[in-house]
Scaffold this motif. Structure first.
Motif, PDB file in Angstrom:
ATOM      1  N   GLN A  19      36.202  81.496 -90.586  1.00  0.00           N
ATOM      2  CA  GLN A  19      35.559  81.645 -89.279  1.00  0.00           C
ATOM      3  C   GLN A  19      36.543  81.302 -88.168  1.00  0.00           C
ATOM      4  N   GLU A  20      37.355  80.278 -88.397  1.00  0.00           N
ATOM      5  CA  GLU A  20      38.332  79.871 -87.384  1.00  0.00           C
ATOM      6  C   GLU A  20      39.345  80.977 -87.114  1.00  0.00           C
ATOM      7  N   ALA A  21      39.819  81.618 -88.171  1.00  0.00           N
ATOM      8  CA  ALA A  21      40.821  82.679 -88.006  1.00  0.00           C
ATOM      9  C   ALA A  21      40.234  83.869 -87.268  1.00  0.00           C
ATOM     10  N   GLY A  27      39.167  85.533 -79.627  1.00  0.00           N
ATOM     11  CA  GLY A  27      39.168  84.728 -78.416  1.00  0.00           C
ATOM     12  C   GLY A  27      37.845  84.050 -78.137  1.00  0.00           C
ATOM     13  N   VAL A  28      37.155  83.646 -79.233  1.00  0.00           N
ATOM     14  CA  VAL A  28      35.880  82.925 -79.097  1.00  0.00           C
ATOM     15  C   VAL A  28      35.985  81.643 -79.917  1.00  0.00           C
ATOM     16  N   SER A  29      34.955  80.809 -79.859  1.00  0.00           N
ATOM     17  CA  SER A  29      34.961  79.567 -80.627  1.00  0.00           C
ATOM     18  C   SER A  29      34.458  79.825 -82.047  1.00  0.00           C
ATOM     19  N   GLU A  44      28.826  90.490 -77.873  1.00  0.00           N
ATOM     20  CA  GLU A  44      28.849  91.526 -76.845  1.00  0.00           C
ATOM     21  C   GLU A  44      29.565  92.753 -77.397  1.00  0.00           C
ATOM     22  N   MET A  45      29.334  93.911 -76.746  1.00  0.00           N
ATOM     23  CA  MET A  45      29.861  95.163 -77.267  1.00  0.00           C
ATOM     24  C   MET A  45      31.372  95.137 -77.425  1.00  0.00           C
ATOM     25  N   ASP A  46      32.082  94.536 -76.447  1.00  0.00           N
ATOM     26  CA  ASP A  46      33.543  94.525 -76.560  1.00  0.00           C
ATOM     27  C   ASP A  46      34.001  93.735 -77.774  1.00  0.00           C
ATOM     28  N   LYS A  47      33.307  92.628 -78.082  1.00  0.00           N
ATOM     29  CA  LYS A  47      33.661  91.839 -79.255  1.00  0.00           C
ATOM     30  C   LYS A  47      33.280  92.575 -80.543  1.00  0.00           C
ATOM     31  N   ALA A  48      32.157  93.275 -80.517  1.00  0.00           N
ATOM     32  CA  ALA A  48      31.757  94.052 -81.688  1.00  0.00           C
ATOM     33  C   ALA A  48      32.780  95.127 -81.996  1.00  0.00           C
ATOM     34  N   LEU A  49      33.292  95.774 -80.957  1.00  0.00           N
ATOM     35  CA  LEU A  49      34.315  96.806 -81.163  1.00  0.00           C
ATOM     36  C   LEU A  49      35.612  96.193 -81.684  1.00  0.00           C
ATOM     37  N   GLU A  50      35.947  94.990 -81.246  1.00  0.00           N
ATOM     38  CA  GLU A  50      37.135  94.309 -81.766  1.00  0.00           C
ATOM     39  C   GLU A  50      36.954  93.990 -83.248  1.00  0.00           C
TER      40      GLU A  50
END
Length: 222
Positions: A19-21, A27-29, A44-50
Protein backbone atom coordinates in the motif's frame (compact mmCIF):
# COMPACT_ATOMS: atom_id res chain seq x y z
CA UNK A 1 -18.08 -6.34 -7.59
CA UNK A 2 -15.69 -4.42 -5.34
CA UNK A 3 -13.20 -1.74 -6.28
CA UNK A 4 -11.32 -2.45 -3.06
CA UNK A 5 -10.89 -6.17 -3.80
CA UNK A 6 -9.91 -5.40 -7.39
CA UNK A 7 -7.24 -2.95 -6.21
CA UNK A 8 -5.84 -5.52 -3.77
CA UNK A 9 -5.78 -8.07 -6.59
CA UNK A 10 -3.81 -5.75 -8.88
CA UNK A 11 -1.33 -4.95 -6.12
CA UNK A 12 -0.72 -8.68 -5.69
CA UNK A 13 -0.21 -9.13 -9.43
CA UNK A 14 2.18 -6.19 -9.47
CA UNK A 15 4.86 -8.00 -7.50
CA UNK A 16 2.92 -7.82 -4.22
CA UNK A 17 3.22 -4.03 -4.28
CA UNK A 18 2.62 -2.62 -0.83
CA UNK A 19 0.00 0.00 0.00
CA UNK A 20 2.87 2.36 0.82
CA UNK A 21 4.51 1.84 -2.58
CA UNK A 22 1.25 2.41 -4.44
CA UNK A 23 0.47 5.49 -2.34
CA UNK A 24 3.89 6.94 -3.20
CA UNK A 25 3.33 6.41 -6.92
CA UNK A 26 -0.07 8.13 -6.68
CA UNK A 27 0.99 10.97 -4.38
CA UNK A 28 -1.51 10.02 -1.67
CA UNK A 29 -1.20 8.64 1.86
CA UNK A 30 -1.17 4.95 2.71
CA UNK A 31 -4.33 5.55 4.73
CA UNK A 32 -6.06 6.73 1.55
CA UNK A 33 -5.17 3.51 -0.26
CA UNK A 34 -6.35 1.54 2.77
CA UNK A 35 -9.73 3.33 2.67
CA UNK A 36 -10.07 2.54 -1.03
CA UNK A 37 -9.38 -1.14 -0.38
CA UNK A 38 -11.96 -1.24 2.41
CA UNK A 39 -14.48 0.35 0.00
CA UNK A 40 -14.79 3.25 2.43
CA UNK A 41 -13.99 5.70 -0.38
CA UNK A 42 -13.28 5.77 -4.11
CA UNK A 43 -10.42 7.60 -5.84
CA UNK A 44 -10.95 10.71 -7.91
CA UNK A 45 -10.97 10.15 -11.66
CA UNK A 46 -7.40 11.36 -12.16
CA UNK A 47 -6.14 8.91 -9.53
CA UNK A 48 -8.23 6.10 -11.00
CA UNK A 49 -6.67 6.74 -14.40
CA UNK A 50 -3.20 6.68 -12.82
CA UNK A 51 -4.02 3.32 -11.24
CA UNK A 52 -5.08 2.01 -14.67
CA UNK A 53 -1.75 3.15 -16.10
CA UNK A 54 0.26 1.55 -13.28
CA UNK A 55 -1.47 -1.84 -13.58
CA UNK A 56 -2.22 -1.83 -17.34
CA UNK A 57 -5.95 -2.23 -16.78
CA UNK A 58 -9.17 -0.43 -17.66
CA UNK A 59 -11.65 1.52 -15.55
CA UNK A 60 -14.12 -1.32 -16.10
CA UNK A 61 -11.54 -3.73 -14.65
CA UNK A 62 -11.24 -1.54 -11.58
CA UNK A 63 -14.85 -0.64 -10.91
CA UNK A 64 -17.13 -3.13 -12.67
CA UNK A 65 -15.39 -6.47 -13.12
CA UNK A 66 -14.82 -9.15 -10.52
CA UNK A 67 -11.12 -9.41 -11.20
CA UNK A 68 -10.19 -11.65 -8.31
CA UNK A 69 -11.19 -14.96 -9.83
CA UNK A 70 -8.17 -16.72 -8.31
CA UNK A 71 -9.24 -19.76 -6.35
CA UNK A 72 -7.94 -20.34 -2.83
CA UNK A 73 -6.16 -23.35 -4.33
CA UNK A 74 -3.90 -21.09 -6.46
CA UNK A 75 -0.60 -19.78 -5.13
CA UNK A 76 3.06 -19.12 -5.99
CA UNK A 77 2.34 -16.70 -8.83
CA UNK A 78 5.78 -16.00 -10.27
CA UNK A 79 8.26 -15.60 -13.10
CA UNK A 80 10.46 -18.68 -13.39
CA UNK A 81 13.50 -19.41 -15.52
CA UNK A 82 12.85 -22.99 -16.67
CA UNK A 83 16.11 -24.78 -17.54
CA UNK A 84 16.41 -26.47 -20.92
CA UNK A 85 15.33 -30.11 -21.14
CA UNK A 86 14.99 -33.05 -23.52
CA UNK A 87 11.62 -34.72 -23.95
CA UNK A 88 9.44 -37.13 -25.93
CA UNK A 89 5.74 -36.58 -26.50
CA UNK A 90 2.57 -38.47 -27.36
CA UNK A 91 -0.61 -36.85 -28.74
CA UNK A 92 -4.11 -38.30 -28.60
CA UNK A 93 -7.17 -36.86 -30.38
CA UNK A 94 -10.48 -38.12 -29.02
CA UNK A 95 -13.45 -37.02 -26.94
CA UNK A 96 -11.35 -37.52 -23.77
CA UNK A 97 -7.67 -37.70 -24.75
CA UNK A 98 -5.90 -36.64 -21.55
CA UNK A 99 -5.81 -39.96 -19.69
CA UNK A 100 -4.75 -41.91 -22.78
CA UNK A 101 -1.93 -39.48 -23.64
CA UNK A 102 -0.64 -39.29 -20.06
CA UNK A 103 -0.97 -43.05 -19.59
CA UNK A 104 1.14 -43.74 -22.68
CA UNK A 105 3.86 -41.41 -21.44
CA UNK A 106 3.97 -43.04 -18.01
CA UNK A 107 4.23 -46.40 -19.77
CA UNK A 108 7.21 -45.04 -21.71
CA UNK A 109 8.82 -43.93 -18.46
CA UNK A 110 8.34 -47.39 -16.93
CA UNK A 111 9.72 -49.12 -20.02
CA UNK A 112 12.86 -46.99 -19.76
CA UNK A 113 13.37 -47.43 -16.03
CA UNK A 114 12.63 -43.82 -15.15
CA UNK A 115 11.62 -43.48 -11.51
CA UNK A 116 9.51 -40.48 -10.42
CA UNK A 117 8.98 -39.34 -14.03
CA UNK A 118 8.41 -35.67 -14.76
CA UNK A 119 5.37 -35.40 -17.02
CA UNK A 120 3.92 -32.25 -18.57
CA UNK A 121 1.07 -31.69 -21.02
CA UNK A 122 -0.76 -29.18 -23.16
CA UNK A 123 -3.77 -28.90 -25.45
CA UNK A 124 -3.07 -29.97 -29.02
CA UNK A 125 -4.42 -27.17 -31.27
CA UNK A 126 -4.31 -28.64 -34.78
CA UNK A 127 -7.77 -30.10 -35.15
CA UNK A 128 -10.25 -29.63 -37.96
CA UNK A 129 -13.59 -27.94 -37.36
CA UNK A 130 -15.27 -31.24 -38.22
CA UNK A 131 -13.38 -33.02 -35.46
CA UNK A 132 -14.32 -30.28 -33.00
CA UNK A 133 -17.90 -29.47 -33.97
CA UNK A 134 -19.19 -32.77 -35.38
CA UNK A 135 -17.33 -35.37 -33.35
CA UNK A 136 -16.75 -33.30 -30.16
CA UNK A 137 -13.07 -34.17 -30.16
CA UNK A 138 -10.10 -32.33 -28.76
CA UNK A 139 -6.41 -33.09 -28.63
CA UNK A 140 -3.95 -33.41 -25.79
CA UNK A 141 -0.18 -33.88 -25.84
CA UNK A 142 1.65 -35.44 -22.89
CA UNK A 143 5.44 -35.23 -22.69
CA UNK A 144 8.10 -37.00 -20.64
CA UNK A 145 11.13 -34.96 -19.57
CA UNK A 146 14.12 -37.22 -20.15
CA UNK A 147 17.00 -37.78 -17.74
CA UNK A 148 20.48 -37.55 -19.26
CA UNK A 149 21.38 -40.59 -21.33
CA UNK A 150 17.82 -41.86 -21.79
CA UNK A 151 16.65 -42.11 -25.42
CA UNK A 152 13.39 -44.07 -25.72
CA UNK A 153 13.09 -46.11 -28.91
CA UNK A 154 10.15 -45.34 -31.16
CA UNK A 155 10.03 -41.67 -30.16
CA UNK A 156 11.57 -38.53 -31.60
CA UNK A 157 13.61 -36.84 -28.87
CA UNK A 158 13.03 -33.09 -28.84
CA UNK A 159 14.85 -30.31 -27.03
CA UNK A 160 13.44 -27.32 -25.22
CA UNK A 161 15.85 -24.41 -24.59
CA UNK A 162 15.92 -22.58 -21.29
CA UNK A 163 13.26 -19.89 -21.20
CA UNK A 164 11.33 -17.57 -18.87
CA UNK A 165 7.79 -18.60 -17.97
CA UNK A 166 5.01 -16.99 -15.97
CA UNK A 167 3.77 -19.69 -13.62
CA UNK A 168 1.14 -20.42 -10.99
CA UNK A 169 0.71 -23.34 -8.59
CA UNK A 170 -2.68 -25.05 -8.24
CA UNK A 171 -3.56 -27.40 -5.39
CA UNK A 172 -6.30 -29.98 -5.95
CA UNK A 173 -6.90 -28.90 -9.58
CA UNK A 174 -9.35 -31.72 -10.27
CA UNK A 175 -11.68 -31.10 -7.33
CA UNK A 176 -13.51 -28.61 -9.54
CA UNK A 177 -11.46 -28.59 -12.77
CA UNK A 178 -13.85 -26.59 -14.95
CA UNK A 179 -13.59 -23.69 -12.49
CA UNK A 180 -10.18 -24.00 -10.85
CA UNK A 181 -8.01 -24.56 -13.93
CA UNK A 182 -9.60 -21.85 -16.14
CA UNK A 183 -9.45 -19.52 -13.14
CA UNK A 184 -5.72 -20.17 -12.79
CA UNK A 185 -5.16 -19.40 -16.48
CA UNK A 186 -7.22 -16.22 -16.06
CA UNK A 187 -5.09 -15.09 -13.12
CA UNK A 188 -1.88 -15.92 -15.00
CA UNK A 189 -3.08 -13.83 -17.96
CA UNK A 190 -3.83 -10.89 -15.63
CA UNK A 191 -0.37 -11.26 -14.07
CA UNK A 192 1.29 -11.12 -17.50
CA UNK A 193 -0.72 -8.13 -18.66
CA UNK A 194 -0.16 -6.21 -15.43
CA UNK A 195 3.60 -6.74 -15.69
CA UNK A 196 3.86 -6.01 -19.42
CA UNK A 197 4.66 -9.61 -20.38
CA UNK A 198 3.83 -11.05 -23.80
CA UNK A 199 3.38 -14.74 -24.57
CA UNK A 200 6.06 -16.35 -26.72
CA UNK A 201 4.71 -18.91 -29.19
CA UNK A 202 7.73 -19.77 -31.32
CA UNK A 203 10.87 -21.72 -30.43
CA UNK A 204 9.58 -23.06 -27.09
CA UNK A 205 6.55 -24.90 -25.75
CA UNK A 206 4.17 -21.90 -25.41
CA UNK A 207 2.18 -23.29 -22.50
CA UNK A 208 2.18 -26.46 -20.42
CA UNK A 209 0.89 -28.00 -17.22
CA UNK A 210 2.60 -30.41 -14.84
CA UNK A 211 0.81 -33.66 -14.08
CA UNK A 212 -0.03 -34.89 -10.59
CA UNK A 213 -2.18 -34.28 -7.54
CA UNK A 214 -1.22 -30.63 -7.75
CA UNK A 215 -0.41 -28.68 -10.90
CA UNK A 216 1.81 -25.86 -12.03
CA UNK A 217 0.74 -23.95 -15.14
CA UNK A 218 3.43 -22.27 -17.25
CA UNK A 219 3.12 -19.71 -20.07
CA UNK A 220 6.25 -18.78 -22.01
CA UNK A 221 6.79 -15.02 -21.99
CA UNK A 222 9.14 -12.17 -22.69
Amino acid sequence: MSFGRNLQYFRKLGGNMTQEALAEKLGVSRQTVSKWEMDAANPEMDKALEICKIFTCSLDNLFRDEMDKQSDSCSKLRLEEVPGFRYVEHTVISTAPEDDAIGRIYKCAKENGIEAPRVIGWDFPNLSQEQINVFNMHGYTAALILPDGVNPSGYQVKEQPAHTYAAIHVDRPFDNPFVTIPGAYHTLGDFMRTNGLVQVKEGVIPCFETDGGSMDIYIACM
